[in-house]
Scaffold this motif. Structure first.
Motif, PDB file in Angstrom:
ATOM      1  N   THR A 205      -7.826 -45.132 -28.030  1.00 38.26           N
ATOM      2  CA  THR A 205      -6.374 -45.339 -27.900  1.00 38.26           C
ATOM      3  C   THR A 205      -5.572 -44.309 -28.703  1.00 38.26           C
ATOM      4  O   THR A 205      -4.354 -44.259 -28.573  1.00 38.26           O
ATOM      5  CB  THR A 205      -5.964 -46.733 -28.410  1.00 38.26           C
ATOM      6  OG1 THR A 205      -6.385 -46.849 -29.778  1.00 38.26           O
ATOM      7  CG2 THR A 205      -6.601 -47.842 -27.601  1.00 38.26           C
TER       8      THR A 205
ATOM      9  N   GLY B 224      -2.331 -52.973 -21.599  1.00 40.37           N
ATOM     10  CA  GLY B 224      -3.438 -53.711 -21.005  1.00 40.37           C
ATOM     11  C   GLY B 224      -3.275 -55.203 -21.231  1.00 40.37           C
ATOM     12  O   GLY B 224      -3.599 -56.022 -20.361  1.00 40.37           O
ATOM     13  N   THR B 225      -2.775 -55.555 -22.387  1.00 37.09           N
ATOM     14  CA  THR B 225      -2.565 -56.976 -22.692  1.00 37.09           C
ATOM     15  C   THR B 225      -1.613 -57.596 -21.674  1.00 37.09           C
ATOM     16  O   THR B 225      -1.876 -58.685 -21.146  1.00 37.09           O
ATOM     17  CB  THR B 225      -2.007 -57.119 -24.125  1.00 37.09           C
ATOM     18  OG1 THR B 225      -2.968 -56.570 -25.035  1.00 37.09           O
ATOM     19  CG2 THR B 225      -1.728 -58.566 -24.472  1.00 37.09           C
TER      20      THR B 225
ATOM     21  N   ASN C  12      -3.431 -58.000 -18.299  1.00 38.91           N
ATOM     22  CA  ASN C  12      -4.374 -59.126 -18.309  1.00 38.91           C
ATOM     23  C   ASN C  12      -3.636 -60.463 -18.298  1.00 38.91           C
ATOM     24  O   ASN C  12      -4.017 -61.396 -17.592  1.00 38.91           O
ATOM     25  CB  ASN C  12      -5.257 -59.080 -19.567  1.00 38.91           C
ATOM     26  CG  ASN C  12      -6.319 -58.002 -19.479  1.00 38.91           C
ATOM     27  OD1 ASN C  12      -6.726 -57.613 -18.384  1.00 38.91           O
ATOM     28  ND2 ASN C  12      -6.773 -57.534 -20.625  1.00 38.91           N
TER      29      ASN C  12
ATOM     30  N   GLU D 183      -5.865 -60.920 -27.934  1.00 32.50           N
ATOM     31  CA  GLU D 183      -4.536 -60.861 -27.303  1.00 32.50           C
ATOM     32  C   GLU D 183      -3.632 -61.945 -27.867  1.00 32.50           C
ATOM     33  O   GLU D 183      -2.761 -62.490 -27.175  1.00 32.50           O
ATOM     34  CB  GLU D 183      -4.679 -60.880 -25.766  1.00 32.50           C
ATOM     35  CG  GLU D 183      -5.507 -59.663 -25.325  1.00 32.50           C
ATOM     36  CD  GLU D 183      -5.556 -59.346 -23.846  1.00 32.50           C
ATOM     37  OE1 GLU D 183      -4.911 -60.031 -23.042  1.00 32.50           O
ATOM     38  OE2 GLU D 183      -6.268 -58.376 -23.504  1.00 32.50           O
TER      39      GLU D 183
ATOM     40  N   ALA E 256      -9.957 -52.272 -18.674  1.00 29.81           N
ATOM     41  CA  ALA E 256      -9.284 -51.336 -19.596  1.00 29.81           C
ATOM     42  C   ALA E 256     -10.007 -49.981 -19.559  1.00 29.81           C
ATOM     43  O   ALA E 256      -9.376 -48.932 -19.574  1.00 29.81           O
ATOM     44  CB  ALA E 256      -9.276 -51.911 -21.009  1.00 29.81           C
ATOM     45  N   ARG E 257     -11.358 -50.054 -19.490  1.00 33.29           N
ATOM     46  CA  ARG E 257     -12.168 -48.821 -19.426  1.00 33.29           C
ATOM     47  C   ARG E 257     -12.993 -48.786 -18.129  1.00 33.29           C
ATOM     48  O   ARG E 257     -14.156 -48.373 -18.133  1.00 33.29           O
ATOM     49  CB  ARG E 257     -13.062 -48.727 -20.665  1.00 33.29           C
ATOM     50  CG  ARG E 257     -12.265 -48.610 -21.948  1.00 33.29           C
ATOM     51  CD  ARG E 257     -13.107 -48.472 -23.193  1.00 33.29           C
ATOM     52  NE  ARG E 257     -12.236 -48.372 -24.353  1.00 33.29           N
ATOM     53  CZ  ARG E 257     -11.650 -49.422 -24.954  1.00 33.29           C
ATOM     54  NH1 ARG E 257     -11.867 -50.646 -24.500  1.00 33.29           N
ATOM     55  NH2 ARG E 257     -10.848 -49.237 -25.990  1.00 33.29           N
TER      56      ARG E 257
ATOM     57  N   GLN F 271      -7.154 -54.917 -13.891  1.00 34.60           N
ATOM     58  CA  GLN F 271      -6.228 -54.224 -14.777  1.00 34.60           C
ATOM     59  C   GLN F 271      -6.952 -53.028 -15.336  1.00 34.60           C
ATOM     60  O   GLN F 271      -8.109 -53.149 -15.752  1.00 34.60           O
ATOM     61  CB  GLN F 271      -5.830 -55.201 -15.916  1.00 34.60           C
ATOM     62  CG  GLN F 271      -4.916 -54.623 -16.982  1.00 34.60           C
ATOM     63  CD  GLN F 271      -5.629 -53.832 -18.071  1.00 34.60           C
ATOM     64  OE1 GLN F 271      -5.299 -52.663 -18.306  1.00 34.60           O
ATOM     65  NE2 GLN F 271      -6.611 -54.409 -18.720  1.00 34.60           N
TER      66      GLN F 271
ATOM     67  N   CYS G 196      -6.356 -49.330 -17.936  1.00 39.90           N
ATOM     68  CA  CYS G 196      -5.455 -48.687 -18.903  1.00 39.90           C
ATOM     69  C   CYS G 196      -5.447 -47.176 -18.720  1.00 39.90           C
ATOM     70  O   CYS G 196      -6.508 -46.556 -18.622  1.00 39.90           O
ATOM     71  CB  CYS G 196      -5.909 -48.990 -20.329  1.00 39.90           C
ATOM     72  SG  CYS G 196      -5.836 -50.726 -20.790  1.00 39.90           S
TER      73      CYS G 196
ATOM     74  N   SER H 128      -4.023 -45.511 -21.139  1.00 37.80           N
ATOM     75  CA  SER H 128      -3.830 -45.105 -22.532  1.00 37.80           C
ATOM     76  C   SER H 128      -5.096 -45.205 -23.372  1.00 37.80           C
ATOM     77  O   SER H 128      -5.028 -45.111 -24.586  1.00 37.80           O
ATOM     78  CB  SER H 128      -2.749 -45.988 -23.160  1.00 37.80           C
ATOM     79  OG  SER H 128      -3.165 -47.343 -23.080  1.00 37.80           O
ATOM     80  N   LYS H 129      -6.252 -45.390 -22.721  1.00 39.68           N
ATOM     81  CA  LYS H 129      -7.519 -45.360 -23.474  1.00 39.68           C
ATOM     82  C   LYS H 129      -8.142 -43.972 -23.228  1.00 39.68           C
ATOM     83  O   LYS H 129      -7.460 -42.982 -23.417  1.00 39.68           O
ATOM     84  CB  LYS H 129      -8.431 -46.511 -23.022  1.00 39.68           C
ATOM     85  CG  LYS H 129      -7.746 -47.880 -23.059  1.00 39.68           C
ATOM     86  CD  LYS H 129      -7.984 -48.586 -24.347  1.00 39.68           C
ATOM     87  CE  LYS H 129      -7.293 -49.907 -24.556  1.00 39.68           C
ATOM     88  NZ  LYS H 129      -6.003 -50.202 -24.010  1.00 39.68           N
TER      89      LYS H 129
HETATM   90  C1  LIG Z   1     -11.221 -54.309 -23.254  1.00 40.57           C
HETATM   91  C2  LIG Z   1      -9.747 -54.239 -23.553  1.00 40.57           C
HETATM   92  N1  LIG Z   1      -8.896 -54.935 -22.810  1.00 40.57           N
HETATM   93  C3  LIG Z   1      -7.577 -54.901 -23.028  1.00 40.57           C
HETATM   94  C4  LIG Z   1      -7.040 -54.143 -24.033  1.00 40.57           C
HETATM   95  C5  LIG Z   1      -5.563 -54.204 -24.283  1.00 40.57           C
HETATM   96  O1  LIG Z   1      -4.902 -53.003 -24.096  1.00 40.57           O
HETATM   97  P1  LIG Z   1      -3.500 -52.734 -24.843  1.00 40.57           P
HETATM   98  O2  LIG Z   1      -3.851 -52.318 -26.247  1.00 40.57           O
HETATM   99  O3  LIG Z   1      -2.901 -51.639 -24.036  1.00 40.57           O
HETATM  100  O4  LIG Z   1      -2.706 -53.997 -24.807  1.00 40.57           O
HETATM  101  C6  LIG Z   1      -7.893 -53.391 -24.860  1.00 40.57           C
HETATM  102  C7  LIG Z   1      -7.341 -52.575 -25.966  1.00 40.57           C
HETATM  103  O5  LIG Z   1      -8.019 -51.991 -26.761  1.00 40.57           O
HETATM  104  C8  LIG Z   1      -9.289 -53.437 -24.616  1.00 40.57           C
HETATM  105  O6  LIG Z   1     -10.159 -52.762 -25.380  1.00 40.57           O
END
Ligand SMILES: Cc1ncc(COP(=O)(O)O)c(C=O)c1O
Length: 343
Positions: A14, A64-65, A68, A94, A175-176, A199, A201, A203-204
């Motif tokens: 991140t 990501g939060t 989700n 979260e 996210a990944r 979902q 991301c 930004s990872k």
């Molecule tokens: C597996 C996973 N899901 C969701 C998220 C949430 O992403 P965000 O930090 O953009 O809310 C992360 C963040 O590190 C994550 O590792």
């Protein structure tokens, strides 16, 4: 390539900073008011993302939060349970948002690596009269806490079939997701096939400064867009950041470099400190190193790395989790190995 101040930050993917191309795209972005649906850059990003994962529609979200949580809220009814691994991000990281927003609780199942068996899902639907009914199965692939492991596609398909058979909806916290794609060569639409929503991301490891996206059926995404506004996620001229996310998405194949660097680091650590790393467990861009074979343990390792300009953090206790990403390269991996205390 370390940051401009010379440090190499291995704490998370991140931490990446926008590339020159992203900064230029952000400066030049064509924008409009996205709450009116009039930001052309966001609209393009949503179309491109939906096409990549093979869904009807997508909605851009700040994190990501939020992606989700919109999925959990849209799929469940209050008082029901979300089935996931006990270490899932949605469950532990979260801020109990699912309880506060959707009014659900989690049924965390034991899993060393993010995978869930059909029996584990079936067992959550116990027919006795005290037990809440499950409403959603939530995957996390790759799985963060176990070190970026990939849940094989056939496991996802088989367990998702079992979940559907007992009436559950299915969400993927991807996210990944593109790390799973890079590690296996299996395209994102195939990973999304067994689930209702996904979902992922920007930004990872993809390297954008901000942003995630929730993808799924058009009616579900319409409703998620409505609820995004309820949560304050209507972001106006947000093409400014969607422009960087478009570049991140287009350049997603570069994640293989991160995996090569993680492999290099895992092999180097395993060679120098036998027992510190199981190289077979390193599948994507994370290396979890047990620091007990390192002289002085985890504290000495983190101090020595800091002196070498490497930022690292303890996770879990007694270990360092090294995460490779766009802003660390093979030379930075060598810096880690050179900086750690010698046995
Ligand atoms: C597996 C996973 N899901 C969701 C998220 C949430 O992403 P965000 O930090 O953009 O809310 C992360 C963040 O590190 C994550 O590792």
């Amino acid at each position: 390539m370390a940051f401009a101040d010379g440090t190499a930050d291995f704490r998370s993917d991140t931490v990446t900073r926008p590339t020159e191309a992203m900064r230029k795209a952000m400066a030049d972005a064509i924008v409009g008011d996205d709450v009116y649906g009039e930001d052309p850059t966001v609209n393009l990003l949503e179309e491109e993302s939906a096409a990549v994962v093979g869904t009807e529609a997508a909605v851009f979200v700040p994190s990501g939060t939020m992606g989700n949580q919109l999925a959990i809220w849209g799929h469940t009814i209050p008082g029901s349970e979300v089935v996931c691994v006990e270490t899932a991000h949605v469950r532990n990281h979260e801020r109990a948002a699912a309880a506060a927003i959707a009014g659900v609780q989690f049924r965390g199942v034991e899993s060393p690596d993010g995978s869930i068996t059909p029996d584990q899902v079936k067992d959550t639907a116990a027919p006795e009269h005290h037990h809440p009914r499950p409403s959603l199965l939530a995957w996390e692939n790759t799985h963060n806490t176990s070190g970026g492991t990939v849940t094989p596609l056939d496991v996802m398909v088989e367990t998702s079939d079992a979940a559907r058979a007992i009436g559950l909806r299915i969400h993927l916290d991807g996210a990944r997701l593109f790390n799973a794609v890079a590690a296996t060569g299996i395209t994102a639409d195939r990973w999304a096939d067994p689930v209702d929503t996904v979902q992922f991301c920007f930004s990872k490891g993809l390297g954008a400064p901000v942003g995630s996206i929730l993808c799924g059926p058009a009616d579900f995404i319409d409703e998620a867009r409505y609820r995004r506004k309820m949560l304050g996620g209507g972001m106006r001229q947000v093409g400014v950041i969607a422009s960087a996310a478009r570049i991140a998405l287009a350049e997603r194949d570069r994640l293989t470099e991160d995996h090569e660097n993680a492999r290099r680091l895992a092999d180097g650590l395993a060679d120098r400190y036998p027992g510190s790393v199981d190289p077979a467990a390193v599948q994507t861009n994370m290396v979890i190193a047990d620091c007990s074979p390192i002289p002085g343990g985890v504290a000495a390792a983190i101090d020595a790395l800091a002196a070498a300009g490497v930022v690292a953090a303890e996770f879990p206790v007694g270990h360092i989790r090294f995460v490779t990403h766009r802003d660390v390269d093979a030379a930075d991996v060598e810096r880690v190995l050179a900086g750690l205390p010698r046995p």
